[in-house]
Design an enzyme around this catalytic site. Structure first.
Site, short mmCIF file in Angstrom:
data_model
loop_
_atom_site.label_atom_id
_atom_site.label_comp_id
_atom_site.label_asym_id
_atom_site.label_seq_id
_atom_site.Cartn_x
_atom_site.Cartn_y
_atom_site.Cartn_z
N GLU A 116 33.37 49.91 40.81
CA GLU A 116 34.57 49.76 41.65
C GLU A 116 35.15 51.09 42.16
O GLU A 116 36.34 51.36 42.01
CB GLU A 116 35.64 48.98 40.87
CG GLU A 116 35.15 47.62 40.42
CD GLU A 116 36.19 46.81 39.65
OE1 GLU A 116 37.27 47.34 39.34
OE2 GLU A 116 35.91 45.63 39.36
N HIS A 165 32.88 37.56 42.32
CA HIS A 165 34.08 36.81 41.96
C HIS A 165 34.58 36.19 43.27
O HIS A 165 35.12 36.87 44.13
CB HIS A 165 35.16 37.74 41.39
CG HIS A 165 34.77 38.35 40.08
ND1 HIS A 165 34.59 37.60 38.94
CD2 HIS A 165 34.53 39.64 39.73
CE1 HIS A 165 34.26 38.41 37.94
NE2 HIS A 165 34.21 39.65 38.39
N ASP A 217 31.82 34.09 39.26
CA ASP A 217 32.64 32.92 38.96
C ASP A 217 33.32 32.50 40.26
O ASP A 217 33.38 33.27 41.21
CB ASP A 217 33.66 33.18 37.82
CG ASP A 217 34.51 34.42 38.01
OD1 ASP A 217 34.68 34.89 39.16
OD2 ASP A 217 35.02 34.94 37.00
C1 XIL Z 1 37.55 41.76 32.94
C2 XIL Z 1 37.46 40.98 31.63
O1 XIL Z 1 36.81 39.76 31.89
C3 XIL Z 1 38.82 40.73 31.07
O2 XIL Z 1 38.72 40.14 29.78
C4 XIL Z 1 39.60 42.05 30.98
O3 XIL Z 1 40.91 41.76 30.55
C5 XIL Z 1 39.62 42.75 32.31
O4 XIL Z 1 38.29 42.94 32.77
N1 XIL Z 1 35.37 43.45 37.20
C6 XIL Z 1 34.68 43.99 36.14
C7 XIL Z 1 34.87 43.40 34.79
O5 XIL Z 1 33.84 44.87 36.34
O6 XIL Z 1 34.70 44.35 33.78
C8 XIL Z 1 36.18 42.73 34.66
O7 XIL Z 1 36.26 42.10 33.38
C9 XIL Z 1 36.39 41.74 35.78
C10 XIL Z 1 36.36 42.43 37.11
#
Ligand code: XIL
Length: 433
Positions: A233, A317, A350
Site C-alpha cells: 500500500e 477487497h 472479500d
Molecule cells: C487487516 C486485518 O484483517 C485486521 O484484522 C486488522 O485489524 C487490520 O488489517 N490490507 C492488508 C491487510 O494488507 O493486512 C489488512 O488486514 C486488510 C487491508
C-alpha cells in the site's frame, strides 16, 4: 462483456496438443514448477501463438509475445504445497490459459489439479486456529496461508531490534503441518507499525530500520516462507476506491527516503533470499482506475530499473469502502501487469455486502467473474480470500466498511462453517464453469 469464457474456448482449442486436460496434471514432465522456481516461464510456452486473449489497456501491447499453448508439464501437487503453483509468471511466454481440473471436491484440490496449478489461500488468524471447525475448513479448502496480523511489523518487532516470533511461528508451523505454503505479509507497510518505527526520522535511521527488519524477519522464516509481500500500500488516492489524485503515500518510509524506499526494500529482500518470490501488494487497484494506472507506472519503472520484483498482489477487497471491479475490468488490469513479466495474484479477496452497495446477486457475479479472470491466466499464481467465515471477517468491525454491527457476509463460509453460494460460484470459476 466478459472475455474469460472466450479464452476458455480458445484454451480447449489450443490444448489439443500440449495441455493436460485430464485434470490430474500428472503427466509429469521435467519437474513442473517448483514453488521457488524462477520467474521465467517454467511451463514452457513453446507452442502455438494464438494472440488475442489479452485485453491490455495499458498500451504496452503484448510485451510477452502474445500467447502460446502449453507443453503441459505442470505437476500436480496433491498434499504438497511446496510444489504447487507459482513460478509460472514471467515474460518468457507463458501458456495461453490455465486448464481446469476434471474433477475436484475442494477449492484446494481444484487449484492443485489445474494445469498449471494455482494456489488457493486464506488469511489465517491465531484466534481462528483455536476453533476446530475453522482449522478443518481452512486446511481442507486451502493450500496457501497469509497470517492476518501476526507477521506485521508491530507483531514481529515491537521494540527496536527485539523480535517476537511466537504467534507467527504458530501459524507458519500449522500451515506447514497441513502442507500449506505461506506468504509473508508484510515487510514494509505504513500501517500496524510500532510507535518507535513511526517516529524514526532521517534517511539513515529509516534505511537501517528497514534493513534490520527485513533481514531478521526473512532470516527467521527462511526455508519456511518463500513468498513475501515486500511493500504494501505505497500509493494513495483521495478516495479509497482508487479515484482522485493518485500519489505516493506519505509515511515514515516515503518521508525519509522518497520513492526509492521501494527499490531498497526489494533489494534487501533479494539479498536475503535469492530464491524468494517478492511482491508488491495494494488495494483498490483491481479495477482500471487512476490508482491502478499509477501503480502500473510505478511497477513498470521498477521493472525497467531492474528492481527484483516478481509479482503484484491485487487485494481485491470489493465493496465499501474499496473499489468494485467487474471480471472484464480485472482481466484487462491483471493482463497489463503480467505483460511486464510479473506474476499477478489475488491476495486478500472479500466482497462486502454491508449497506447493500453490492447486492447479493452482484456479489455472486463478482466472485465468479473475478476468480475466473485470474484463473484463466497462467501468470496468476494464487487466489487468497481474506478470512474463512463471515463471522470473523475484519470488515464487520471496521467503520469504513459501513457494517454498523451487521455481518459483512463477505466470504465463502457462514458462521456455522457451511459453504455459501459464494463458495459454489468460486468453485465454478476454478472448474472452468
Ligand atoms: C487487516 C486485518 O484483517 C485486521 O484484522 C486488522 O485489524 C487490520 O488489517 N490490507 C492488508 C491487510 O494488507 O493486512 C489488512 O488486514 C486488510 C487491508
Amino acid at each position: 462483456m466478459r472475455s474469460a469464457p472466450f479464452t476458455l474456448l480458445l484454451s480447449a482449442f489450443l490444448c489439443t496438443i500440449g495441455c493436460s486436460d485430464d485434470g490430474d496434471g500428472g503427466a509429469g514432465g521435467a519437474g513442473g514448477q517448483g514453488a521457488t522456481g524462477g520467474t521465467g516461464g517454467a511451463t514452457g510456452g513453446t507452442s502455438t501463438s494464438a494472440g488475442g486473449t489479452s485485453a491490455s489497456t495499458s498500451g504496452t501491447g503484448s510485451a510477452t509475445g502474445g500467447t502460446s499453448a502449453s507443453t503441459g508439464d505442470a505437476s500436480s501437487s496433491t498434499g504438497d504445497a511446496s510444489s504447487s503453483a507459482s513460478g509460472t509468471g514471467g515474460s518468457g511466454g507463458g501458456m495461453a490459459v490455465r486448464t481446469p481440473a476434471a474433477s475436484a471436491s475442494t477449492l484446494r484440490e481444484a487449484g492443485e489439479k489445474a494445469n498449471p496449478p494455482i494456489l488457493i489461500g486464506a488469511a489465517i488468524s491465531g484466534g481462528g486456529l483455536n476453533n476446530a471447525d475453522y482449522k478443518r475448513v481452512a486446511a481442507a479448502e486451502h493450500n496457501y496461508v497469509t497470517a492476518e496480523n501476526e507477521m506485521k511489523w508491530d507483531a514481529l518487532e515491537p521494540n527496536p531490534g527485539q523480535f517476537s516470533w511466537g504467534a507467527a511461528d504458530n501459524i507458519v508451523n500449522w500451515a506447514r503441518t497441513n502442507n500449506m505454503k505461506v506468504k509473508g505479509h508484510t515487510l514494509v507497510w505504513h500501517n500496524q507499525l510500532p510507535g518507535w518505527a513511526n517516529s524514526l526520522s532521517g534517511a539513515t535511521q529509516v534505511e537501517q530500520a528497514i534493513r534490520r527488519h527485513i533481514e531478521n524477519v526473512m532470516g527467521h522464516f527462511k526455508d519456511r516462507v518463500d513468498t513475501w509481500d515486500v511493500v504494501n500500500e505505497a500509493v494513495i488516492t483521495d478516495s479509497d476506491t482508487g479515484v482522485g489524485n493518485p500519489r505516493m503515500r506519505p509515511s515514515v518510509f516515503f518521508n525519509a527516503l522518497g520513492e526509492r524506499y521501494l527499490d531498497l526494500a526489494f533489494e534487501i529482500a533479494r539479498e536475503q533470499d535469492p530464491d524468494a518470490k517478492l511482491y508488491y501488494n495494494d488495494y483498490s487497484i483491481d479495477a482500471l482506475n487512476e490508482k491502478a494506472d499509477f501503480v502500473y507506472e510505478m511497477i513498470k519503472g521498477m521493472v525497467e530499473r531492474g528492481v527484483p520484483i516478481d509479482g503484484v498482489g491485487f487485494q481485491m477487497h470489493i465493496g465499501p469502502p474499496n473499489n468494485e471491479a467487474g471480471g472484464a475490468d480485472v482481466a484487462a488490469n491483471l493482463r497489463r501487469f503480467a505483460d511486464l513479466g510479473l506474476e499477478v495474484l489475488i491476495s486478500e479477496m472479500d466482497i462486502n455486502r454491508c449497506s447493500n452497495q453490492v447486492t447479493a446477486e452482484e456479489q455472486l457475479t463478482y466472485y465468479h467473474d473475478i476468480v475466473e479472470a485470474c484463473f484463466v491466466m497462467p501468470e496468476c499464481t494464487g487466489i487468497t480470500f481474506w478470512g474463512i467465515n463471515d463471522g470473523r471477517s475484519w470488515l464487520n468491525g471496521w467503520a469504513g466498511a459501513l457494517c454498523n454491527g451487521q455481518s459483512s457476509q463477505s466470504l465463502l463460509f457462514n458462521d456455522q462453517y457451511q459453504k455459501k453460494e459464494t463458495y459454489n460460484r468460486v468453485m465454478d470459476a476454478l472448474m472452468g464453469r
